[in-house]
Enzyme design. Structure first.
Site, short mmCIF file in Angstrom:
data_model
loop_
_atom_site.label_atom_id
_atom_site.label_comp_id
_atom_site.label_asym_id
_atom_site.label_seq_id
_atom_site.Cartn_x
_atom_site.Cartn_y
_atom_site.Cartn_z
N ASP A 36 1.23 -1.54 0.43
CA ASP A 36 0.16 0.17 -0.40
C ASP A 36 0.89 1.11 0.13
O ASP A 36 2.26 1.62 0.48
CB ASP A 36 -0.64 -0.22 1.04
CG ASP A 36 -1.86 0.56 0.85
OD1 ASP A 36 -2.14 1.72 0.13
OD2 ASP A 36 -3.05 -0.02 1.35
N ASP A 59 3.38 0.92 -5.68
CA ASP A 59 2.73 2.08 -6.01
C ASP A 59 1.77 0.75 -7.29
O ASP A 59 2.89 0.35 -7.90
CB ASP A 59 3.59 2.84 -6.56
CG ASP A 59 2.33 3.80 -7.90
OD1 ASP A 59 1.40 3.51 -8.43
OD2 ASP A 59 3.33 4.72 -8.13
N VAL A 60 0.68 1.01 -7.41
CA VAL A 60 0.50 -0.98 -8.24
C VAL A 60 0.80 -0.36 -9.85
O VAL A 60 0.68 -0.77 -10.74
CB VAL A 60 -0.86 -0.83 -8.21
CG1 VAL A 60 -1.51 -1.39 -6.30
CG2 VAL A 60 -1.72 -0.03 -8.18
N SER A 149 -16.95 -3.28 -8.62
CA SER A 149 -17.71 -3.25 -8.40
C SER A 149 -18.63 -3.03 -9.29
O SER A 149 -18.66 -3.39 -10.06
CB SER A 149 -17.63 -1.52 -8.17
OG SER A 149 -19.11 -0.68 -7.34
N TYR A 162 -14.89 5.67 -13.04
CA TYR A 162 -14.59 4.78 -11.96
C TYR A 162 -16.13 4.22 -13.11
O TYR A 162 -14.67 2.68 -12.88
CB TYR A 162 -15.74 5.31 -10.84
CG TYR A 162 -15.59 4.66 -10.03
CD1 TYR A 162 -14.26 3.67 -8.57
CD2 TYR A 162 -16.17 3.53 -9.62
CE1 TYR A 162 -14.42 3.02 -8.37
CE2 TYR A 162 -17.01 2.58 -8.58
CZ TYR A 162 -15.24 2.00 -7.61
OH TYR A 162 -15.14 1.28 -6.95
N THR A 197 -16.77 0.61 4.70
CA THR A 197 -15.48 1.11 4.44
C THR A 197 -15.27 1.73 5.72
O THR A 197 -16.38 3.26 5.98
CB THR A 197 -14.92 1.49 3.23
OG1 THR A 197 -15.42 2.78 2.91
CG2 THR A 197 -14.89 0.34 2.33
#
Length: 256
Positions: A36, A59-60, A149, A162, A197
């Protein structure tokens, strides 16, 4: 069931959903790398878990960064599992704004980079690492779970970027699973609805009621632990592959 003495890497592992996955996999006996950019939360989580947990700033979207997290995972043992649960940011913006100006292309590109390109980057690098493992009796060398999602199917007003990014993750799932079958790696995706969350925990009662109004049952937000339960199941069930599983209490988003 997870393979004994295995290692998992969880991107976004310091966030709400990711941290729940980290705790669940650790409790199931796996060593876990928390990958993360949230240093304080990541280090705190590792301190809480103690042995068999390590935080790696990751960092993905950066190949070298993800590779470093994979190297750290291999130091803990045999890397067998990956969970891509990284979050990021949400920019509420229409394709064309009310004043007639077009939506910001930079915001769109950044959203896609984080949620879709980042997912693909982690998937390809982790899967290449899993390909070096000895296969089990089914020929499986490991498994990866990604996060989409329900916005991928029913994106609301202002969610174009998104929704497009998460729809890309949905589209990646079956194609990616078929690609990875050649190396014995399974790949599934979870498409959560509105989850409790840390960000959602801060909303007031009126907003909470609005968010849960179209959830048929149970009439509440989804819990991170429920997301973690599903992630653990998808990692451990050897015949689950190429699936996108909705986790939403039968919720379907309307346009707003």
């Amino acid at each position: 069931m997870l393979k004994p003495n295995s290692v998992a890497i969880v991107t976004g592992g310091a966030g709400g959903l990711g941290a729940a996955v980290v705790r669940r996999l650790h409790a199931d006996g796996a060593a876990v790398v928390v990958a993360d950019l949230a240093d304080d939360r990541g280090k705190s989580l590792v301190a809480e878990l103690g042995d068999r947990a390590r935080y790696v700033r990751t960092d993905v979207t950066d190949t070298e960064s993800v590779s470093g997290a994979i190297d750290a995972a291999r130091e803990l043992g045999e890397l067998r599992y990956g969970v891509i649960a990284h979050g990021g940011f949400g920019v509420a913006e229409k394709v064309v704004n009310r004043d007639g100006t077009p939506g910001d292309l930079g915001n769109f590109a950044k959203t896609v980079e984080t949620y879709l390109t980042g997912t693909y980057n982690v998937l390809r690098l982790v899967s290449a690492a899993l390909a070096t493992n000895d296969p089990d009796s089914d020929g499986c060398r490991g498994a990866v779970v990604a996060t989409a999602s329900i916005a991928a199917y029913e994106g609301q007003v202002g969610q174009a970027a998104y929704a497009a990014a998460k729809a890309g993750v949905v589209g990646l799932t079956i194609s990616g699973a078929r690609d990875l079958s050649a190396i014995g790696v399974r790949f599934n995706t979870i498409a959560p609805g509105t989850m409790k969350t840390p960000i959602m925990e801060s909303v007031d009662e009126k907003m909470l009621a609005h968010l849960t109004a179209n959830v048929p049952f149970p009439k509440r937000l989804g819990m991170p632990a429920e997301f973690a339960d599903l992630a653990a199941f998808l990692l451990g069930n050897g015949y689950m592959n190429g699936e996108v599983v909705r986790l939403d209490g039968a919720q379907r988003f309307g346009p707003k």
